[in-house]
Design an enzyme around this catalytic site. Sequence first.
Site, PDB file in Angstrom:
ATOM      1  N   THR A 159       0.831  -1.211   0.000  1.00 20.82           N
ATOM      2  CA  THR A 159       0.000   0.000   0.000  1.00 20.82           C
ATOM      3  C   THR A 159       0.864   1.260   0.000  1.00 20.82           C
ATOM      4  O   THR A 159       0.715   2.138  -0.864  1.00 20.82           O
ATOM      5  CB  THR A 159      -0.914  -0.013   1.249  1.00 20.82           C
ATOM      6  OG1 THR A 159      -1.616  -1.250   1.266  1.00 20.82           O
ATOM      7  CG2 THR A 159      -1.902   1.124   1.212  1.00 20.82           C
TER       8      THR A 159
ATOM      9  N   LYS B 111       7.266   1.857  11.853  1.00 18.89           N
ATOM     10  CA  LYS B 111       7.397   2.308  13.248  1.00 18.89           C
ATOM     11  C   LYS B 111       8.075   1.274  14.129  1.00 18.89           C
ATOM     12  O   LYS B 111       8.807   1.622  15.048  1.00 18.89           O
ATOM     13  CB  LYS B 111       6.041   2.719  13.827  1.00 18.89           C
ATOM     14  CG  LYS B 111       5.108   1.584  14.146  1.00 18.89           C
ATOM     15  CD  LYS B 111       3.757   2.056  14.516  1.00 18.89           C
ATOM     16  CE  LYS B 111       2.750   1.945  13.454  1.00 18.89           C
ATOM     17  NZ  LYS B 111       2.429   0.845  12.635  1.00 18.89           N
TER      18      LYS B 111
ATOM     19  N   GLU C  66       9.609  10.164   8.842  1.00 20.52           N
ATOM     20  CA  GLU C  66       8.433  11.009   9.077  1.00 20.52           C
ATOM     21  C   GLU C  66       7.132  10.194   9.119  1.00 20.52           C
ATOM     22  O   GLU C  66       6.233  10.478   9.911  1.00 20.52           O
ATOM     23  CB  GLU C  66       8.342  12.082   7.975  1.00 20.52           C
ATOM     24  CG  GLU C  66       7.205  13.055   8.142  1.00 20.52           C
ATOM     25  CD  GLU C  66       7.260  13.822   9.460  1.00 20.52           C
ATOM     26  OE1 GLU C  66       8.164  14.635   9.627  1.00 20.52           O
ATOM     27  OE2 GLU C  66       6.388  13.587  10.313  1.00 20.52           O
TER      28      GLU C  66
ATOM     29  N   VAL D  26       5.141   7.811  12.384  1.00 19.14           N
ATOM     30  CA  VAL D  26       4.173   8.252  13.404  1.00 19.14           C
ATOM     31  C   VAL D  26       3.175   9.201  12.753  1.00 19.14           C
ATOM     32  O   VAL D  26       3.569  10.168  12.087  1.00 19.14           O
ATOM     33  CB  VAL D  26       4.870   8.991  14.570  1.00 19.14           C
ATOM     34  CG1 VAL D  26       3.839   9.448  15.605  1.00 19.14           C
ATOM     35  CG2 VAL D  26       5.928   8.113  15.218  1.00 19.14           C
TER      36      VAL D  26
ATOM     37  N   ILE E  97       0.652  13.086   8.876  1.00 17.31           N
ATOM     38  CA  ILE E  97       0.802  14.299   9.698  1.00 17.31           C
ATOM     39  C   ILE E  97       2.286  14.610   9.887  1.00 17.31           C
ATOM     40  O   ILE E  97       3.041  13.743  10.340  1.00 17.31           O
ATOM     41  CB  ILE E  97       0.169  14.107  11.102  1.00 17.31           C
ATOM     42  CG1 ILE E  97      -1.295  13.695  10.985  1.00 17.31           C
ATOM     43  CG2 ILE E  97       0.311  15.375  11.926  1.00 17.31           C
ATOM     44  CD1 ILE E  97      -1.930  13.326  12.317  1.00 17.31           C
TER      45      ILE E  97
ATOM     46  N   GLY F   4     -12.999  -2.258   6.272  1.00 20.20           N
ATOM     47  CA  GLY F   4     -11.572  -2.202   5.972  1.00 20.20           C
ATOM     48  C   GLY F   4     -10.826  -1.163   6.793  1.00 20.20           C
ATOM     49  O   GLY F   4      -9.651  -0.891   6.564  1.00 20.20           O
TER      50      GLY F   4
ATOM     51  N   GLU G  39      -7.842  -3.901  10.910  1.00 20.43           N
ATOM     52  CA  GLU G  39      -7.192  -5.104  10.376  1.00 20.43           C
ATOM     53  C   GLU G  39      -7.987  -6.345  10.778  1.00 20.43           C
ATOM     54  O   GLU G  39      -8.713  -6.327  11.784  1.00 20.43           O
ATOM     55  CB  GLU G  39      -5.793  -5.252  10.988  1.00 20.43           C
ATOM     56  CG  GLU G  39      -4.917  -4.032  10.878  1.00 20.43           C
ATOM     57  CD  GLU G  39      -4.111  -4.005   9.606  1.00 20.43           C
ATOM     58  OE1 GLU G  39      -4.069  -5.033   8.917  1.00 20.43           O
ATOM     59  OE2 GLU G  39      -3.545  -2.948   9.302  1.00 20.43           O
TER      60      GLU G  39
ATOM     61  N   ASP H  66       0.284  -0.366  18.906  1.00 22.86           N
ATOM     62  CA  ASP H  66       0.660   0.529  17.805  1.00 22.86           C
ATOM     63  C   ASP H  66       0.930   1.943  18.351  1.00 22.86           C
ATOM     64  O   ASP H  66       1.979   2.537  18.081  1.00 22.86           O
ATOM     65  CB  ASP H  66      -0.493   0.533  16.781  1.00 22.86           C
ATOM     66  CG  ASP H  66      -0.301   1.511  15.652  1.00 22.86           C
ATOM     67  OD1 ASP H  66       0.436   1.183  14.704  1.00 22.86           O
ATOM     68  OD2 ASP H  66      -0.875   2.625  15.712  1.00 22.86           O
TER      69      ASP H  66
ATOM     70  N   LYS I 294       4.501   4.409  18.742  1.00 20.78           N
ATOM     71  CA  LYS I 294       4.516   5.790  18.237  1.00 20.78           C
ATOM     72  C   LYS I 294       4.894   6.785  19.339  1.00 20.78           C
ATOM     73  O   LYS I 294       5.694   7.679  19.115  1.00 20.78           O
ATOM     74  CB  LYS I 294       3.154   6.134  17.629  1.00 20.78           C
ATOM     75  CG  LYS I 294       2.876   5.363  16.321  1.00 20.78           C
ATOM     76  CD  LYS I 294       1.435   5.514  15.883  1.00 20.78           C
ATOM     77  CE  LYS I 294       1.157   4.823  14.550  1.00 20.78           C
ATOM     78  NZ  LYS I 294      -0.267   4.693  14.249  1.00 20.78           N
TER      79      LYS I 294
HETATM   80  N1  HSE Z   1      -3.224   0.777  12.166  1.00 23.92           N
HETATM   81  C1  HSE Z   1      -2.839   2.148  12.353  1.00 23.92           C
HETATM   82  C2  HSE Z   1      -4.058   2.963  12.747  1.00 23.92           C
HETATM   83  C3  HSE Z   1      -2.243   2.773  11.128  1.00 23.92           C
HETATM   84  O1  HSE Z   1      -5.172   2.445  12.813  1.00 23.92           O
HETATM   85  O2  HSE Z   1      -3.875   4.155  13.024  1.00 23.92           O
HETATM   86  C4  HSE Z   1      -0.791   2.512  10.955  1.00 23.92           C
HETATM   87  O3  HSE Z   1      -0.023   3.078  11.966  1.00 23.92           O
END
Ligand code: HSE
Length: 402
Positions: free
Chosen positions: A11, A100, A124, A127, A131, A182, A185, A196, A200
């Site tokens: 992607t 990340k 960049e 995170v 943005i 979608g 995940e 996640d 970050k």
């Molecule tokens: N799975 C993450 C989110 C995106 O839902 O923000 C990738 O960091």
Amino acid sequence: MIKVSVLGYGTVGSGVVEIIRENADIITRRAGEEIQVKSVLDLRDFPDDPIQNIIVHDFEEIRKDEEVQIVVETMGGLHPAYEFVKASLESGKSVCTSNKALVADYGPELLEIAQKHNVNFLFEASVGGGIPIIRPLKISLAPDEIMEISGILNGTTNYILTEMTEKGSDFDSVLKEAQDKGYAEKDPTADIEGFDACRKIAILTSLAYGKQLNFEDIYTEGITKITDRDIVYAKKLGAKIKIFGSSKKIGDKVSAMVAPKLITGEHPLYSVDGVFNAILVKGNMVGDVMFYGQGAGKLATASAVVSDVIEEAKHVNVNMRTLWDYEQLDLMPLDEVSFRFFVRVKRGQEIASAVEKAFGHVTPVEAGFTDEFGFVTEKITEKAYEEAAGQVEVINKIRFDS
Ligand code: HSE
């Protein structure tokens, strides 16, 4: 002309190729030189895509290609991403990545290798997707001492909490709907358990203080325990529940955590809903600055990657120093951090007796449930909360953002 190789045509990688082609003119003017994708590494073939002409299956071809000055890593995962990035830097190529996990685990080492070889390692997109937050933290906010970072850093969980708030639905049905659309995940664990967001905030905090904050050391609580009843109470409190990755300077230590928090209307991030991300940074000179945008998505994330490509094209053979040492950041023990807590307990333990005996003065919150009630504590430490919670039957607790 600057030649680039992209590792991984998924992607984000395909988005990088698309942006470099579509916006070629403006990118050339801004970089001062034309940027061309020379090769794309992927295990797969893409017979119906013009990219097939430049697909390679062996990383060694890219490593040995002296024309390639910039490598874009958009494979994800730790291995072989780490080995490929390291080898690229050691071969005198700059690298930019959206990965990340790689940055959180190997940031100081890869930055040191880049410095040694007079090239750059930029991240960049690792995170906040599209943005701009890494470059502002490193460059625009460089004169400031960072007092606090508070981020809605995960789009999946922000979407789930927003839907629960707006539609009154329960967690499981919103998660399922998010997966069907979608947004989430198939295996949503990393998002809904906060892992996640944890990586970050580890990256942002390490950059803010120039020292390593291991993500494993950050207290991390996801949103799986948030129920539709919590949302009802939040509304009674005039608040929303959002999951934050946050860190704060307290004396000469830093506290950091990932957890759902209650925020009221005056909070700058109150209106950040849906899949959007936002980060509030407090500098000791600049005051509050906010960054808002799409934290995921093909072109948003790829745009952040290509911004690094342009920066690297402008700094061939010039290492742009990034302060992020191996030295461990002095993390404040969780026990010592203070919050106001919203707490739900089973009925039968009345405020004046059991609850106030355990928690001290509290403010009741009545949401009309016959089998339970809620209250908000004064600001108390996590240790004091744990001791008090041991004396009553707690159903759930959520911290107020302080
Ligand atoms: N799975 C993450 C989110 C995106 O839902 O923000 C990738 O960091």
